[in-house]
Design an enzyme around this catalytic site. Structure first.
Site, PDB file in Angstrom:
ATOM      1  N   LEU A 214       1.046  -1.362  -0.376  1.00  0.00           N
ATOM      2  CA  LEU A 214      -0.098   0.218   0.250  1.00  0.00           C
ATOM      3  C   LEU A 214       1.034   1.427   0.206  1.00  0.00           C
ATOM      4  O   LEU A 214       1.721   0.911   0.859  1.00  0.00           O
ATOM      5  CB  LEU A 214      -0.801  -0.079   1.362  1.00  0.00           C
ATOM      6  CG  LEU A 214      -2.656   0.973   0.878  1.00  0.00           C
ATOM      7  CD1 LEU A 214      -3.294   0.035  -0.213  1.00  0.00           C
ATOM      8  CD2 LEU A 214      -2.577   0.619   2.819  1.00  0.00           C
ATOM      9  N   HIS A 215       0.446   2.010  -1.081  1.00  0.00           N
ATOM     10  CA  HIS A 215       1.830   3.394  -1.012  1.00  0.00           C
ATOM     11  C   HIS A 215       0.572   4.023  -1.692  1.00  0.00           C
ATOM     12  O   HIS A 215       0.956   5.492  -1.546  1.00  0.00           O
ATOM     13  CB  HIS A 215       3.083   2.905  -1.382  1.00  0.00           C
ATOM     14  CG  HIS A 215       3.203   2.820  -3.081  1.00  0.00           C
ATOM     15  ND1 HIS A 215       2.988   2.150  -3.670  1.00  0.00           N
ATOM     16  CD2 HIS A 215       3.441   3.749  -4.135  1.00  0.00           C
ATOM     17  CE1 HIS A 215       2.496   2.153  -4.871  1.00  0.00           C
ATOM     18  NE2 HIS A 215       3.557   3.324  -5.273  1.00  0.00           N
ATOM     19  N   ARG A 216      -0.389   4.120  -2.533  1.00  0.00           N
ATOM     20  CA  ARG A 216      -0.602   5.233  -3.269  1.00  0.00           C
ATOM     21  C   ARG A 216      -1.317   6.140  -2.905  1.00  0.00           C
ATOM     22  O   ARG A 216      -2.504   6.576  -1.467  1.00  0.00           O
ATOM     23  CB  ARG A 216      -2.094   4.956  -4.183  1.00  0.00           C
ATOM     24  CG  ARG A 216      -1.797   3.800  -4.629  1.00  0.00           C
ATOM     25  CD  ARG A 216      -0.639   4.387  -6.623  1.00  0.00           C
ATOM     26  NE  ARG A 216       0.114   3.614  -7.341  1.00  0.00           N
ATOM     27  CZ  ARG A 216       0.330   3.666  -8.467  1.00  0.00           C
ATOM     28  NH1 ARG A 216       0.514   4.562  -8.211  1.00  0.00           N
ATOM     29  NH2 ARG A 216       0.821   2.664  -9.324  1.00  0.00           N
ATOM     30  N   ARG A 249       6.326   5.865   2.881  1.00  0.00           N
ATOM     31  CA  ARG A 249       5.544   6.931   3.274  1.00  0.00           C
ATOM     32  C   ARG A 249       4.003   6.947   3.648  1.00  0.00           C
ATOM     33  O   ARG A 249       3.729   6.848   4.311  1.00  0.00           O
ATOM     34  CB  ARG A 249       4.579   6.745   1.670  1.00  0.00           C
ATOM     35  CG  ARG A 249       3.782   7.853   0.849  1.00  0.00           C
ATOM     36  CD  ARG A 249       2.942   7.943  -0.406  1.00  0.00           C
ATOM     37  NE  ARG A 249       2.408   9.130  -0.307  1.00  0.00           N
ATOM     38  CZ  ARG A 249       2.874  10.023  -0.860  1.00  0.00           C
ATOM     39  NH1 ARG A 249       3.510   9.842  -1.773  1.00  0.00           N
ATOM     40  NH2 ARG A 249       1.954  11.077  -0.881  1.00  0.00           N
ATOM     41  N   ASP A 293      -2.292  -1.697  -4.281  1.00  0.00           N
ATOM     42  CA  ASP A 293      -2.333  -0.399  -5.369  1.00  0.00           C
ATOM     43  C   ASP A 293      -1.391  -0.323  -6.242  1.00  0.00           C
ATOM     44  O   ASP A 293      -0.617   0.599  -6.505  1.00  0.00           O
ATOM     45  CB  ASP A 293      -3.136   0.811  -4.274  1.00  0.00           C
ATOM     46  CG  ASP A 293      -1.562   1.042  -3.549  1.00  0.00           C
ATOM     47  OD1 ASP A 293       0.003   0.664  -3.090  1.00  0.00           O
ATOM     48  OD2 ASP A 293      -1.652   2.135  -2.353  1.00  0.00           O
TER      49      ASP A 293
END
Length: 371
Positions: A214-216, A249, A293
């Site tokens: 998950l990073h978007r 992030r 993502d």
């Protein structure tokens, strides 16, 4: 234009770039002088060294050491630091990969200096201009002289945007080159978790776990959205253990918003620091399913034949849905749970390997560039 006896400058800036540049530099090595420029957009030096070592990438000739920052600052700083490098080295061609800020920044400097640009992974479109990566893709393609595509739909996108057909070359997917080159070297999940001092029953690692990435910005920057996703993941973990390598992030967002405790309280969520390429490849290869993502992971799971559930409303890689193992579900809890239940009950989509995802894309790029 033939590049025989000329100089090619290759650009990397972030982890996905490393995976894509490795087979290209391997194919071009010895055929033409190469200069590797690392913009420093990805600034975790330890993780960078691990990726370079595992992928066999030589140490960068030049590091711009840009580091983190907002999009405008980062893009502008890369341009400022890259322009004198162009002037000093006078390359015959600048080769960029993917869709990060380093890609558009270096392509723009080169184009203004009248130096040809090659874009690897051209023509991919999510048609969602709220994604910074989409802006980078579209603009980089407009600046490029060689546009190397991974799937046939990319050519149609480029033609509709006014790109000349003679500039477009369907070569396949260099990420799959790296995957095929290193799959046998992938590190088993149990070794990765042992090295990270993560305790989990050995029997649970026999293709009976999920991997989450998950990073978007759309998923992690808004604390309410991120919290809802974590609660959803917590529910999924009651059905299958989840291994969750934390992107820097995402980790920062979790700490900033006090959300780490959701993970800490979930016995079946094994969250870890970022892992190397061989570690991640091993985790995905042996997983029952992957939730993500990430665009690149959509492609890698298709090549591995592992069901992928994409926590986005769109994808710039439609072939992973049409032919591969990918299912787009967004972040609606009901849709996500239905997709997870399908995988657990039936094994999910099996898919097939897309055209020219055969591990030879980099050599096709070499042949075209050297004419």
């Amino acid at each position: 234009m033939s590049l025989t006896n000329k100089k090619i400058m290759c650009i990397v800036g972030a982890r996905p770039n490393f995976i894509k540049i490795a087979p290209i530099m391997g194919a071009l090595n010895g055929a033409v002088p190469l200069t590797l420029v690392h913009t420093g957009q990805h600034y975790d030096s330890a993780m960078q060294e691990l990726f370079f070592q595992q992928l066999g990438i030589p140490k960068p000739d030049i590091n711009l050491e840009v580091g983190s920052g907002n999009h405008g600052w980062q893009t502008g700083t890369i341009m400022q630091r890259f322009e004198p490098i162009i002037d000093e080295n006078n390359p015959s061609l600048v080769l960029v990969v993917g869709d990060v800020n380093s890609t558009i920044a270096c392509a723009l400097v080169a184009a203004k200096k009248q130096i040809p640009v090659a874009h690897v992974e051209a023509g991919l479109r999510s048609f969602d201009r709220s994604m910074p990566e989409e802006i980078n893709r579209v603009l980089t393609d407009q600046l490029s002289d060689f546009l190397f595509t991974t799937e046939r739909s990319a050519k149609e996108n480029l033609l509709q945007e006014g790109i000349e057909e003679k500039r477009i070359h369907f070569v396949g997917n260099v990420m799959i080159d790296s995957l095929q080159n290193h799959r046998l070297k992938a590190i088993p999940p149990i070794e990765t978790l042992k090295n990270l001092n993560k305790k989990i029953l050995l029997k649970e690692l026999n293709k009976n776990y999920a991997v989450l990435t998950l990073h978007r910005p759309a998923n992690v920057d808004n604390p309410l959205v991120l919290r809802d996703i974590l609660l959803l993941v917590q529910s999924i973990s009651e059905q299958i253990p989840i291994i969750f390598p934390l992107h820097p992030r995402t980790n920062a967002a979790l700490k900033k918003n006090g959300l780490l405790e959701i993970l800490e309280q979930s016995l079946n969520i094994i969250f870890t620091p970022p892992v190397g390429y061989l570690e991640m490849l091993g985790l995905m290869d042996r997983a029952k399913l992957v939730l993500t993502d990430s665009g690149g992971i959509q492609e890698e799971t298709t090549a591995l034949g592992v069901p992928c559930i994409t926590l986005r409303d769109n994808t710039e890689r439609p072939i992973t849905v049409e032919e591969g193992t990918n299912t787009i579900v967004g972040t609606n809890p009901n849709q996500v749970m239905v997709a997870v239940h399908d995988v657990l009950a039936t094994g999910g989509k099996t898919g097939c390997i897309p055209e020219l995802w055969d591990g030879k894309a980099a050599f096709r790029i070499k042949e075209i560039l050297l004419n």
